[in-house]
Design an enzyme around this catalytic site. Structure first.
Site, PDB file in Angstrom:
ATOM      1  CG  ASP A  22      13.058  -9.368  17.464  1.00  0.00           C
ATOM      2  OD1 ASP A  22      14.201  -9.823  17.296  1.00  0.00           O
ATOM      3  OD2 ASP A  22      12.625  -8.374  16.850  1.00  0.00           O
ATOM      4  CE  LYS A  25      14.787 -16.277  16.452  1.00  0.00           C
ATOM      5  NZ  LYS A  25      13.845 -15.134  16.505  1.00  0.00           N
ATOM      6  N   GLY A  51      19.325 -10.704  16.349  1.00  0.00           N
ATOM      7  CA  GLY A  51      19.750 -10.160  17.640  1.00  0.00           C
ATOM      8  C   GLY A  51      19.157 -11.060  18.698  1.00  0.00           C
ATOM      9  CG  HIS A  52      19.309 -14.760  18.427  1.00  0.00           C
ATOM     10  ND1 HIS A  52      19.609 -15.932  17.795  1.00  0.00           N
ATOM     11  CD2 HIS A  52      18.406 -14.143  17.627  1.00  0.00           C
ATOM     12  CE1 HIS A  52      18.933 -16.004  16.662  1.00  0.00           C
ATOM     13  NE2 HIS A  52      18.209 -14.926  16.539  1.00  0.00           N
ATOM     14  CD  GLN A 242      16.898 -13.489  10.223  1.00  0.00           C
ATOM     15  OE1 GLN A 242      17.235 -14.429   9.525  1.00  0.00           O
ATOM     16  NE2 GLN A 242      17.748 -12.815  10.940  1.00  0.00           N
TER      17      GLN A 242
END
Ligand code: GDP
Ligand code: IMO
Ligand code: MG
Length: 445
Positions: A22, A25, A51-52, A242
């Site tokens: 988080d 990215k 979750g990007h 990640q």
């Protein structure tokens, strides 16, 4: 004799998180893809646990499995063999992206060698967490079925994405589901995990619908496709999910994810030789966050301060909505991550989030009263940390996009970090000052 008209081969750069995930990215990848240097972006490991976040004007999109190039119409999107594909998430996201005005059907390619997350994997994930919770060793997974899916890969019983096109797919799926149900029954009988048949039925229906849609996508030998793009001189960006501290081999095992997050895994997760890899972009925040189990040495001791960082930085999981623990920038862990990943270009995000008049940095760990020299095998052994303190800058830098406008405190902080990493081959190339696409400035050339 010189070869005539020989096109110089393209290369692959990779973006990885250098903390516990988080770091921003998605935002950095979206920006890197906007300069025309790359023609494609590839996920090479992980699954819908990621979750990007990408901002598109006033809209916010969170990509879990579709690579973060969806809003660039000329960028191809690749899902590599190293990914565990959650078909339901993939189809849902593809539709969300379409509703935002971007049809990715023709530029999305999925490796036939990628593995499928089955409808029962998330239940198995929850069942194992239920078991671990009783032992006090809960990992705090995202419940996306990642651990069970990779277990099946290693045990050689997983379903391949390519299998969905074969006539015996239904048969293979039934065999695997029977095996999974036996496991779930074991969790129920032995550990008291409650099986919810209604939810399982619902999940299976959604999964079947998604598999039908998956069949319509471009499923291919992605390794060949990427190699052909590279041979034509095209460059590709590999999208890490990640982060290095969650790597299954080099993170704080077992408080890690189930794949290798290191850039070395780009070769295996896409099927390309290591000679194709060039730059490693490492992404960090100006502080640190973590979700899930395990020790978090740099965590802020003052809970009110942590809460203030959570609120100001919107530190709630993009996949699970869980509050993220907040800590100071951990230079000891960061140096470890840089050395392991070979990161040579650094993005620092969230430089706008600095509430206190002072900011701290962790420079070392202590265990059993002694200063730790090497990164420990067990983070649980770290009892205390060594910190340094410097003046903070409040919200002075929010949204700035020019280096010259940086407050003197942030400027000193950046120089301080640079100094602490001076023996490593890294440049801090960009500093994020807000969530929007233009909320950043370039710092080092
Ligand atoms: P990822 O998983 O590494 O892509 O990061 P996430 O999307 O899970 O979390 C990063 C969060 O920080 C998202 O909500 C972004 O919109 C936001 N973000 C990214 N860069 C910045 C920044 O420089 N400042 C602020 N305030 N927010 C940022
Ligand atoms: P992005 O790509 C932050 C964490 C989970 C848990 C551990 C194992 O958005 O940075 P898993 O579901 O993978 O089995 O969970 O890893 N985790 C993440 N933490 N960001 C992520 O992804 C994460 N993906 C997994 O919280 O501690
Ligand atoms: Mg995230």
């Amino acid at each position: 004799m010189k070869a005539k008209n020989k096109v110089k081969s393209g290369f692959i750069d990779v973006v990885v998180g250098l903390q516990w995930g988080d770091e921003g990215k998605g935002k950095n990848i979206d920006e890197l893809l906007s300069h025309g240097a790359y023609t494609g972006v590839a996920r090479f490991h992980g699954g819908a646990n990621a979750g990007h976040t990408i901002k598109l004007g006033d809209k916010t999109f969170v990509g879990h499995i579709v690579p973060s190039g969806c809003f660039h119409k000329n960028i191809e999107l690749y899902i590599g063999n190293g990914v565990v594909v959650d078909a339901v998430s993939l189809i849902k996201e593809k539709n969300e992206i379409k509703n935002l005005g971007f049809d990715i059907t023709k530029r999305l390619y999925v490796s036939n060698r990628a593995k499928l997350v089955s409808h029962l994997h998330p239940f198995l994930d929850q069942a194992d967490e239920y078991r671990r919770n009783k032992l006090g060793t809960k990992v705090g997974t995202t419940s996306r079925g990642i651990g069970p899916a990779y277990s099946d890969v290693r045990a050689r019983r997983a379903l391949l994405v390519g299998d969905v096109l074969s006539p015996d797919f239904a048969e293979k799926e039934v065999t695997l589901s029977e095996f999974h149900m036996n496991l779930l029954n074991m969790y129920q009988d032995k550990y008291g995990f409650e099986i919810n048949l209604g939810k399982i039925k619902e999940a299976k229906e959604k999964w079947d619908d998604a598999i039908k849609e998956l069949r319509k996508l471009q499923i291919c030998d992605l390794s060949l496709l990427i190699q052909s793009r590279l041979s034509k001189g095209k460059n590709i960006l590999a999208e890490g999910a990640q982060a290095i501290m969650l790597d299954i081999d080099f993170g704080d095992y077992p408080n890690v994810t189930s794949s290798n997050t290191l850039p070395a895994n780009v070769c295996l997760g896409l099927g390309v030789p290591h000679t194709m890899l060039r730059d490693v972009y490492g992404v960090i925040k100006a502080y640190t966050t973590k979700v899930g189990g395990g020790n978090f040495p740099s965590r802020m001791k003052d809970q009110t301060l942590e809460k203030a960082f959570q609120d100001a930085g919107h530190e709630f999981g993009a996949t699970t909505g869980r509050p993220r623990m907040c800590g100071w920038l951990d230079l000891f862990a960061l140096r470890h991550a840089i050395v392991l990943s070979g990161a040579n270009k650094i993005f620092i995000n969230k430089a706008d989030i600095c509430l206190s008049d002072k900011i701290k940095v962790v420079t070392g760990y202590k265990s059993k009263g002694k200063i730790v020299k090497e990164f420990p095998l067990y983070l649980s052994d770290v009892a205390d940390v060594i910190t340094e303190e410097m003046p903070g800058w409040g919200d002075a830098n929010y949204g700035i996009n020019k280096k010259q406008k940086t407050s003197k405190e942030l400027s000193s902080y950046l120089k301080y970090i640079k100094g602490k990493l001076s023996d490593l081959n890294v440049k801090i190339i960009s500093v994020g000052t807000g969530p929007d696409r233009d909320h950043f400035f370039n710092w080092e050339k």
